[in-house]
Design an enzyme around this catalytic site. Structure first.
Site, short mmCIF file in Angstrom:
data_model
loop_
_atom_site.label_atom_id
_atom_site.label_comp_id
_atom_site.label_asym_id
_atom_site.label_seq_id
_atom_site.Cartn_x
_atom_site.Cartn_y
_atom_site.Cartn_z
N HIS A 204 0.78 -1.13 -0.03
CA HIS A 204 -0.11 0.04 0.04
C HIS A 204 1.08 1.15 0.23
CE1 HIS A 204 1.56 -0.10 4.37
NE2 HIS A 204 0.94 1.09 4.56
N1 UDP Z 1 -2.44 -5.68 9.08
C1 UDP Z 1 -3.65 -5.98 9.60
N2 UDP Z 1 -4.62 -6.36 8.72
C2 UDP Z 1 -4.59 -6.14 7.12
C3 UDP Z 1 -2.81 -5.57 6.92
C4 UDP Z 1 -2.37 -5.44 7.92
O1 UDP Z 1 -4.02 -5.89 10.61
O2 UDP Z 1 -5.33 -6.84 6.37
C5 UDP Z 1 -1.43 -4.99 10.26
C6 UDP Z 1 -0.17 -5.78 10.10
O3 UDP Z 1 -0.26 -7.13 10.73
C7 UDP Z 1 0.35 -4.72 10.30
C8 UDP Z 1 -0.14 -3.74 10.55
O4 UDP Z 1 -1.53 -3.93 9.71
O5 UDP Z 1 0.63 -5.03 12.03
C9 UDP Z 1 0.51 -2.64 9.40
O6 UDP Z 1 0.25 -1.60 8.72
P1 UDP Z 1 -0.19 -1.05 7.96
O7 UDP Z 1 0.88 -1.84 6.84
O8 UDP Z 1 -1.27 -0.22 6.73
O9 UDP Z 1 1.21 -0.08 8.12
P2 UDP Z 1 2.17 0.09 7.63
O10 UDP Z 1 3.45 -1.17 8.71
O11 UDP Z 1 3.01 0.13 6.70
O12 UDP Z 1 3.25 1.21 8.21
#
Ligand code: UDP
Length: 354
Positions: A204
């Site tokens: 994303h």
């Molecule tokens: N996550 C979730 N459901 C999903 C996809 C990701 O709960 O469908 C969780 C994932 O396990 C992690 C967090 O969301 O704990 C990551 O968030 P995201 O990918 O939105 O943000 P980033 O890590 O890039 O800041």
């Protein structure tokens, strides 16, 4: 002691779970402000429900806006709330627009700021997150870093007169808190899919989805991986779903709607490999003893690359995703979680706040 916590995006809800609990058990009065940056029930409410997060004191309406507009709306809506609560401390997590808006408001209202996940750098200025985290660090009184690298980044940048403390990763705390509640649900698709080897994918990041050529390239690579290495299961971020539609691109992998944290923890237990541009998920793969391919040319979590737990898939390089993935599948060995602390980051934060 009154703490105002500003959250707004999925990873912040997850990071806040262990910290809110620790604040509560240490007598802090926490006022959670949800900016509404992520507002779909699948990206927001589900985490409050399943992780037992404190009910927000206020939910703002700042989703679905371009960065500058979002920051300005957050500022307008946060101001009266800060004025009415008059907190002793403001607390923000990570590197989203909600982080920066909270940090700016704390600065404007002269409220000492706590930044959790301070010091991370990608050194990629095309990432809005890089700007958010650097500016937020500059406003913070307490900079709680998750890793040695993050601590060194801050030292190099000269954060004199502030509290820079390496506390570990609050996401490890969260994973340990909720691991035993991991579960499969129908929303994920039939359980039989997960009984054979599969890869768990998420994507994303703005840099990956905002340009049609780059997204088309990644879609092709994921489809090729799915057809030649092993099936891919992908809970699709709403922002990515919109771009795929806009650019007329088709993912042929097994798609699911965004799922909750407990479902992700279940998928992490079952999967053979993680393919992701998410910082959080890269670490969760490692915490779950699974290898990962980072769908980016760089990462803030450099330890994972150094330890051989993850490998970068830089879209500008020639080697196909399938070939990079095959290599890490054959070389990966689970390691200690030492670079990210011991799952006690929230306790360390409370102790440092005194
Ligand atoms: N996550 C979730 N459901 C999903 C996809 C990701 O709960 O469908 C969780 C994932 O396990 C992690 C967090 O969301 O704990 C990551 O968030 P995201 O990918 O939105 O943000 P980033 O890590 O890039 O800041």
């Amino acid at each position: 002691m009154k703490v105002i916590t500003i959250v707004g995006a999925r990873p912040q809800f997850i990071k806040s779970a262990p910290v809110s609990k620790a604040l509560q058990s240490n007598g802090y009065q926490e006022f959670v402000i949800h900016t509404g940056q992520h507002y779909d029930p699948e990206m927001s409410n589900i985490f409050f429900e399943e992780m037992g997060l404190p009910k927000p004191y206020a939910i703002l309406n700042c989703g679905n806006l371009k960065r500058e507009e979002m920051l300005s709306r957050m500022k307008d809506e946060l101001k009266p709330i800060f004025e009415s609560i008059q907190p002793d401390i403001a607390l923000v997590y990570g590197d989203t627009n909600s982080t920066l808006a909270g940090a700016r408001m704390a600065n404007e209202c002269n409220i000492p700021l706590v930044h959790i996940e301070a010091g991370l750098r990608s050194y990629n200025e095309d990432m809005p997150e890089e700007h958010n985290r650097i500016e937020s660090d500059h406003f913070a009184k307490w900079l709680f870093t998750p890793t040695q690298q993050a601590t060194e980044n801050l030292k190099r940048e000269g954060f004199h007169g502030r509290v820079v403390e390496q506390v570990g990763d609050v996401m490890l705390d969260a994973l340990q808190m909720f691991q035993s509640s991991a579960r499969h649900t129908e929303k994920m698709g039939p359980v039989s899919f997960f009984q054979k080897p599969f890869a768990l994918a998420t994507m994303h990041r703005f840099e990956n989805i905002s340009r049609p050529e780059r997204l088309a390239f990644l879609v092709n690579e994921l489809n090729a991986f799915h057809n030649t290495v092993m099936p891919v299961w992908m809970p699709l971020h709403p922002a990515t779903a919109v771009r795929l539609k806009d650019y007329g691109l088709n993912l042929s992998v097994q798609i699911a709607p965004p799922v909750g944290y407990l479902e992700m923890l279940w998928a992490l237990k079952e999967t053979s490999l993680v393919l992701t541009d998410s910082g959080g998920l890269q670490k969760e793969a490692y915490y779950s003893d699974k290898p990962s391919v980072t769908l980016r040319g760089e990462t803030e979590w450099v330890e994972l690359i150094e330890m051989g737990a993850s490998v970068l898939f830089d879209p500008s390089q020639k080697e196909p995703l399938a070939s990079i993935a095959r290599k890490i599948l054959s070389t990966f060995k689970p390691g200690t979680k030492a670079p990210y602390g011991d799952g006690k980051a929230s306790r360390n934060i409370i102790n440092a706040l005194g």
